[in-house]
Design an enzyme around this catalytic site. Structure first.
Site, short mmCIF file in Angstrom:
data_model
loop_
_atom_site.label_atom_id
_atom_site.label_comp_id
_atom_site.label_asym_id
_atom_site.label_seq_id
_atom_site.Cartn_x
_atom_site.Cartn_y
_atom_site.Cartn_z
N GLY A 1 0.82 -1.21 0.00
CA GLY A 1 0.00 0.00 0.00
C GLY A 1 0.85 1.25 0.00
O GLY A 1 2.07 1.17 0.08
N TYR B 1 -8.09 -6.26 -12.16
CA TYR B 1 -6.80 -6.60 -12.76
C TYR B 1 -5.84 -7.29 -11.80
O TYR B 1 -5.18 -8.25 -12.16
CB TYR B 1 -6.13 -5.32 -13.27
CG TYR B 1 -4.68 -5.51 -13.64
CD1 TYR B 1 -4.33 -6.09 -14.85
CD2 TYR B 1 -3.66 -5.14 -12.76
CE1 TYR B 1 -2.99 -6.30 -15.18
CE2 TYR B 1 -2.33 -5.35 -13.08
CZ TYR B 1 -2.00 -5.92 -14.29
OH TYR B 1 -0.69 -6.13 -14.61
P1 AMP Z 1 -1.42 0.51 -21.73
O1 AMP Z 1 -0.71 -0.22 -22.81
O2 AMP Z 1 -0.57 1.59 -21.12
O3 AMP Z 1 -2.76 1.04 -22.17
O4 AMP Z 1 -1.68 -0.51 -20.54
C1 AMP Z 1 -2.77 -1.38 -20.59
C2 AMP Z 1 -2.36 -2.75 -20.18
O5 AMP Z 1 -1.64 -2.70 -18.95
C3 AMP Z 1 -3.58 -3.64 -19.99
O6 AMP Z 1 -3.42 -4.80 -20.77
C4 AMP Z 1 -3.59 -3.97 -18.51
O7 AMP Z 1 -3.84 -5.35 -18.28
C5 AMP Z 1 -2.22 -3.59 -18.00
N1 AMP Z 1 -2.28 -2.85 -16.72
C6 AMP Z 1 -3.24 -2.03 -16.31
N2 AMP Z 1 -2.95 -1.53 -15.10
C7 AMP Z 1 -1.78 -2.06 -14.74
C8 AMP Z 1 -0.97 -1.94 -13.58
N3 AMP Z 1 -1.33 -1.18 -12.55
N4 AMP Z 1 0.19 -2.62 -13.54
C9 AMP Z 1 0.56 -3.38 -14.59
N5 AMP Z 1 -0.18 -3.54 -15.70
C10 AMP Z 1 -1.33 -2.88 -15.79
#
Ligand code: AMP
Length: 477
Positions: A119, A260
């Site tokens: 956190g 997620y």
């Molecule tokens: P982006 O390519 O920047 O739009 O990231 C989207 C992708 O990142 C999606 O496939 C999500 O599953 C993944 N994602 C979303 N939030 C997180 C996070 N906090 N940490 C790691 N991966 C993430």
């Protein structure tokens, strides 16, 4: 850790186990951390104490990397004791140093304190400054050390470790799920909002405290219950005792755990992550139907929602990507160029599955938009006729201060663009996002924190960025 202090965002996993009958627990912590690896891949550590051995002696091993990279059998064999605490850590930028790995081990007048934290605190900077002015010396840049220091300080005058924890936590603002061991006790502590998950399990004579129930079952334990928001559970040979923090704000469980972050086989606050994601897909099918031949998910986190979409729509579910499991998460790559490259390395289109098809493609979120844009380009190159994108969370608009890695508002595609603009930018034939009402439905009535989608934080947050975003009247508000 407070991102505004260090530039580091953290998402972590914590695990603790106390074998009352004295068996060594390091190997169980190892397996527990392996089950929590999805919560953090940057560094990890294990600290164990023998409750029947010399007072305050702790064996500890920590390092940068995955659990199976940091720990080899000879490392585990050197860790002796029946009370263990472990941690996996994820951070996207900045301080990737051995000093910042956890568990933290503090030697002080009352013995030793081992602490693992998941956190972010929002008042860590103030607390750190205040403690430094009274002579505290910090060896890390993480706010977890502020918590450890506060507990140690309070313990000097408090008759019990639990009372010291109650006093110290009374000063914290933000998200914390903690596993703490003192020389003869294991404690689990959850912030009064219940932002991050923490649960209790049992395996014969051993008690377990972990971020997620999947870690309990992975070591052969049985899930007992969640630690309640604002609760401190203390485990000794006499059994388990429960204490409560004074503050009792409205609960605000992080909804992104269901969307997620958490593992599919976990249950958090009595809601199955699998069922929540599947329901998310069903809601999307109801709210944003599409005419298509196949429903597919982005591996891994979009697969279950895609399955739910397929079930509700009657359109067949299929796999359209092969995932190479041997490369890291795209998100941890610092530059745009590197992120785009790693997307290609990680997911490859299964051409015969998509050629000549109209697809519904489901993912859990769009952050910067990089992943989706590249995937749609690759699908169309492989012969997909149409790609209808469905996202099982609302547009990401605001930063998270409580431990989920969401980049600054300027990097969030939804903050800069309307849904129609995003659809165009990523090259989708249609785009539908989960609504905030839909989120409430997937959380089954549980009070949730959805501030990264709404800007409504459950407590005051320090950053001007959010106020500026709200005042400038962003396109989705
Ligand atoms: P982006 O390519 O920047 O739009 O990231 C989207 C992708 O990142 C999606 O496939 C999500 O599953 C993944 N994602 C979303 N939030 C997180 C996070 N906090 N940490 C790691 N991966 C993430």
């Amino acid at each position: 850790m407070n991102p505004s202090v260090t530039g580091v965002h953290e998402e972590c996993g914590v695990f603790g186990i106390y074998d009352i009958h004295g068996g060594d627990v390091a190997h169980s912590v190892y397996y527990g951390l392996s089950a929590l690896q999805h919560r953090g891949q940057e560094s990890c550590g294990i600290a164990v104490t023998d409750t029947n051995g010399p007072f305050g002696k702790v064996d500890c091993h920590r390092g940068l990397g995955l659990v199976n990279e940091v720990f080899h059998s000879h490392d585990i064999e050197k860790l002796h004791g029946n009370l263990g605490v472990g941690h996996v850590r994820y951070s996207t930028t900045g301080a990737t140093t051995i000093e910042n790995t956890q568990p933290l081990v503090l030697n002080y007048i009352k013995g030793t304190l081992c602490l693992a934290h998941n956190g972010n605190l929002v008042n860590a900077a103030e607390l750190r400054q205040e403690l430094e002015q009274t002579g505290a010396l910090f060896t890390t840049t993480i706010d977890s050390e502020v918590i450890a220091y506060l507990i140690a300080k309070e313990r000097i005058n408090a008759p019990t470790a639990e009372e010291a924890v109650v006093k110290a936590c009374g000063r914290l603002r933000g998200a914390y799920a903690l596993v703490v061991s003192s020389p003869r006790k294991l404690m689990g502590i959850r912030d009064p909002y219940g932002l991050r998950p923490l649960c209790i399990g049992r395996r014969d004579d051993a008690w377990i405290i972990a971020s997620e129930s999947c870690a309990i079952s992975s070591v052969g334990g049985t899930f007992i219950r969640d630690v309640e928001p604002g609760e401190i559970v203390s485990i000794t040979p006499e059994g388990i005792q429960s204490y409560h923090l004074e503050a009792k704000p409205a609960r605000a469980h992080c909804v992104f755990e269901y969307i997620y972050f958490a593992r599919l086989d976990s249950k958090i606050d009595q809601i199955s992550v699998y069922e929540a994601r599947r329901l998310g897909g069903k809601i999307l099918a109801r709210e944003f139907p599409a005419e298509a031949d196949l429903v597919a998910g982005v591996p891994d986190s979009g697969l279950t929602a895609a399955y739910g979409f397929a079930e509700a729509s009657g359109i067949p579910f299929g796999m359209v990507f092969h995932k190479n499991s041997y490369v890291g998460r795209t998100f941890i790559k610092p530059t745009q160029e590197e992120r785009e490259d790693s997307v290609k390395i990680k997911l490859n289109v299964i051409e015969p599955a998509v050629r000549g098809k109209r697809l519904v493609l489901v993912d859990d979120s769009i952050v910067r938009g990089t992943t989706m844009k590249n995937l749609i380009r690759d699908l169309k190159k492989a012969g997909a006729l149409e790609v209808h994108v469905r996202i099982s969370s609302p547009p990401f608009l605001y930063p998270c201060y409580f431990g989920t890695d969401v980049p600054g508002t300027n990097s969030l595609i939804a903050h800069q663009h309307s849904v129609e603009e995003i659809q165009k930018e990523i090259g989708a034939d249609s785009l539908g996002y989960m609504t905030v009402d839909g989120l409430r439905e997937i959380a089954g009535g549980l009070p949730i924190c959805n501030a990264c989608f709404t800007g409504k934080y459950p407590m005051e947050v320090p950053d001007h960025e959010i106020r500026d975003a709200l005042e400038s009247g962003c396109r989705h508000c």
